[in-house]
Design an enzyme around this catalytic site. Structure first.
Site, PDB file in Angstrom:
ATOM      1  CB  CYS A  88      -0.914   0.026   1.220  1.00 41.74           C
ATOM      2  SG  CYS A  88      -2.226  -1.212   1.170  1.00 41.74           S
ATOM      3  CB  CYS A 162      -4.062  -8.078   3.868  1.00 40.36           C
ATOM      4  SG  CYS A 162      -3.939  -6.778   2.608  1.00 40.36           S
ATOM      5  CG  ASP A 328      -7.881  -4.130 -20.239  1.00 44.30           C
ATOM      6  OD1 ASP A 328      -7.023  -3.382 -19.741  1.00 44.30           O
ATOM      7  OD2 ASP A 328      -8.609  -4.873 -19.555  1.00 44.30           O
ATOM      8  CB  CYS A 355      -3.881  -0.983 -15.146  1.00 44.60           C
ATOM      9  SG  CYS A 355      -2.578  -1.903 -15.995  1.00 44.60           S
TER      10      CYS A 355
END
Length: 398
Positions: A88, A162, A328, A355
């Site tokens: 993260c 998590c 994509d 992405c």
């Protein structure tokens, strides 16, 4: 810079500047750029340099916050700290701030690489910031404990839970016995069923839980796919993206449409409903398993044909010109060769799902060189707490 001159381990006080692509912010110290993690724009922090390979920049972690941003919050995970889990990037920022940071990165990449001034809004998906990740990769440490790698490190940080993973998924892994050094793939599907595979460093992979098949629901269909193949990790993302792709593709009955890097055919199924029985949809995908899944799932749509291979290779063998192309690509983007080949076929509309903002911006610039302009852009926070963001762009011919 010699080893003796390296800043690694040194602490410097800096004022944190703008966010940069990759989950860090930019600061300067003694004329050098420092990419700082665990900080926010406008803060004054004490940075410990973690990586210095010489040259004009180095990397570091904010180990003490001297003047905090109003957007700073306490991380929900005890492992989200300097030297901790590298999964993260933005747990220390509020949800609104995270989305603003991602919007700034997308806008900056489009400005720098595509020379476009675009107002970007990153939209929140339902479900909030935690409990969303349905597909997780873990690694087993020398004591047989599952965990995650540190940032830019091979160090394994053991993790019993998590917060961003689907509830119970990581906890389930901690109830098992594992081979040291193995990698684990964990999935929970739309039914809430868990599938776990262990990949040891030597020997065969082992199915530990589940049957290797995930059942997902998106675009009005139920999908039976490889539990560890490609599928959106956020439970709402596939449906949201399929809706936007369908709206912007706007294929007409009888049209020809191409779905490139199409996986199991999620977007291909949307295109097939639009073009109807008289139209044609070609889905190109390099992963044979995904193609097998797609053929099985879309057996009711004979207008959909799958082609196995790398997009750049299959394009050279495809005949005709489509009215609509959906692509994509992986994180690196489509690249110049694919963009050039597509533009030469002259589709009216290109719907690009991305992405990675930098790859998107490079490919948008590539299409612009062939007379295509960015008509619309939407961005979604499909990866809360991380620096990743999912974008959909519509490119049309001028």
């Amino acid at each position: 810079m010699t080893a003796a001159q390296s800043w690694t381990g040194r602490q410097v006080e800096v004022e944190v500047g703008a966010v940069a692509h990759g989950g860090h912010c930019v600061a300067r110290a003694e004329g050098r750029v420092v990419f700082v993690r665990h900080a926010l724009p406008g803060e004054r922090v004490l940075v410990e340099i973690t990586e210095d390979k010489g040259g004009s920049f180095c990397r570091g972690d904010a180990v003490q916050v001297l003047e905090a941003s109003a957007d700073r919050v306490d991380p929900v995970c005890p492992l989200a700290h300097p030297g901790g889990c590298g999964g993260c990037d933005w747990q220390h920022a509020s949800g609104q701030a995270q989305r603003a940071l991602k919007a700034a990165v997308v806008a900056e990449q489009l400005s720098r690489l595509a020379k476009l001034d675009v107002d970007v809004l990153v939209e929140e998906l339902p479900g909030g910031l935690v409990d969303w990740r349905t597909r997780v990769r873990m690694v087993v440490d020398g004591h047989g404990r599952p965990g995650f790698r540190g940032h830019r490190s091979h160090k394994v940080i053991p993790a019993k839970r998590c917060p961003i993973a689907a509830p119970g998924l990581v906890e389930d892994a901690n109830d098992q016995r594992w081979t040291r050094g193995a990698e684990l793939e964990l999935t929970t599907d739309a039914r809430g069923r868990v599938d776990i595979v262990e990949h040891p460093q030597r020997g065969r992979s082992r199915q530990v839980e589940g049957d290797g098949v995930a059942v997902e629901r998106a675009a009005g269909r139920e999908w039976h796919v490889d539990a560890h193949g490609f599928w959106q990790v956020h439970p709402e993302a596939a449906d949201y993206l399929a809706e936007v792709v369908g709206e912007w593709a706007a294929a007409r009955p009888g049209d020809t449409a191409w779905d490139l890097y199409g996986g199991a055919g999620l977007f291909g199924s949307v295109l097939a409903e639009q073009v109807g029985a008289e139209g044609s949809v070609v889905v190109v995908e390099s992963a044979r398993g995904a193609v097998a899944d797609g053929r099985a799932n879309l057996v009711d749509l004979p207008q959909v044909r799958f082609r196995v291979g790398l997009v750049e290779d299959v394009l050279a063998r495809l005949h005709g010109s489509p009215q609509v192309v959906v692509l994509d690509p992986p994180r690196k983007g489509a690249g110049r060769a694919v963009v050039d080949a597509l533009a030469a076929r002259g589709p009216d509309r290109v719907v690009y799902v991305a992405c990675d903002p930098a790859a998107l911006a490079r490919d948008v610039a590539g299409f612009a060189a062939h007379g295509y302009r960015l008509d619309r852009l939407r961005a979604f926070d499909a990866f809360p707490m991380t620096h990743h963001v999912e974008c959909v762009a519509l490119l049309v011919r001028d």
